[in-house]
Design a protein around this motif. Sequence first.
Motif, PDB file in Angstrom:
ATOM      1  N   UNK A   2      13.552 -22.505 -15.853  1.00  0.00           N
ATOM      2  CA  UNK A   2      14.324 -23.108 -14.461  1.00  0.00           C
ATOM      3  C   UNK A   2      14.887 -22.058 -13.619  1.00  0.00           C
ATOM      4  N   UNK A   3      14.828 -22.224 -12.165  1.00  0.00           N
ATOM      5  CA  UNK A   3      15.283 -21.255 -11.360  1.00  0.00           C
ATOM      6  C   UNK A   3      16.692 -20.824 -11.422  1.00  0.00           C
ATOM      7  N   UNK A   4      17.561 -21.822 -11.914  1.00  0.00           N
ATOM      8  CA  UNK A   4      18.827 -21.324 -12.334  1.00  0.00           C
ATOM      9  C   UNK A   4      19.168 -20.639 -13.413  1.00  0.00           C
ATOM     10  N   UNK A  46      24.574 -23.673 -22.882  1.00  0.00           N
ATOM     11  CA  UNK A  46      24.661 -25.229 -22.529  1.00  0.00           C
ATOM     12  C   UNK A  46      23.302 -25.643 -21.947  1.00  0.00           C
ATOM     13  N   UNK A  47      22.255 -24.748 -21.823  1.00  0.00           N
ATOM     14  CA  UNK A  47      20.755 -25.309 -21.207  1.00  0.00           C
ATOM     15  C   UNK A  47      19.725 -25.558 -22.136  1.00  0.00           C
ATOM     16  N   UNK A  48      18.482 -25.948 -21.468  1.00  0.00           N
ATOM     17  CA  UNK A  48      17.293 -26.204 -22.418  1.00  0.00           C
ATOM     18  C   UNK A  48      16.798 -25.081 -22.741  1.00  0.00           C
ATOM     19  N   UNK A  49      16.957 -23.969 -22.291  1.00  0.00           N
ATOM     20  CA  UNK A  49      16.408 -22.500 -22.726  1.00  0.00           C
ATOM     21  C   UNK A  49      17.604 -22.065 -23.567  1.00  0.00           C
ATOM     22  N   UNK A  50      17.309 -22.223 -24.979  1.00  0.00           N
ATOM     23  CA  UNK A  50      18.427 -22.045 -25.897  1.00  0.00           C
ATOM     24  C   UNK A  50      17.878 -21.028 -27.049  1.00  0.00           C
ATOM     25  N   UNK A  62      20.136 -18.031 -21.937  1.00  0.00           N
ATOM     26  CA  UNK A  62      20.519 -17.865 -20.462  1.00  0.00           C
ATOM     27  C   UNK A  62      21.741 -17.449 -20.327  1.00  0.00           C
ATOM     28  N   UNK A  63      22.055 -16.448 -19.553  1.00  0.00           N
ATOM     29  CA  UNK A  63      23.504 -15.805 -19.451  1.00  0.00           C
ATOM     30  C   UNK A  63      24.536 -16.598 -18.457  1.00  0.00           C
TER      31      UNK A  63
END
Length: 130
Positions: A2-4, A46-50, A62-63
């Motif tokens: 994800x770009x974010x 909290x994101x899908x990259x966990x 993801x930091x």
Amino acid sequence: MNNECVPARLMNGEIAAGRTATKIARNVLTEREGPPPGPKHVCRHLCANDSGCDKRVDGFVCVLHTVWGTQVENINDIPIEILQAKGKAGGKVSGKISCNLEYRCPHCSREGHGPTMKRWHFDNCPHRPQ
């Protein structure tokens, strides 16, 4: 990716994995929001990259998508698919989430929650073919 999302990285630029990535994410969260509000607070992701994903294949810590929360909240954030892939769904992951998960017995199609289903259904189901 994800770009974010910004993965936790080591000094040499590689994507960090496991406890190292968790420590990096916790340090970034502390810099961004200050120390944990209480002694029982942990860094929640909290994101899908966990952290439940295989870092070398499809995931990383993801930091940017981290907040302070309790360990129970952190465990409840784990998607059921990851728990099932690790063989922990329907078992003793934590009393809180194990009791909240709903299961369906493949032998009698009965639906129910956590430990009760594990005890009376699946391998112990009376409708299971012998």
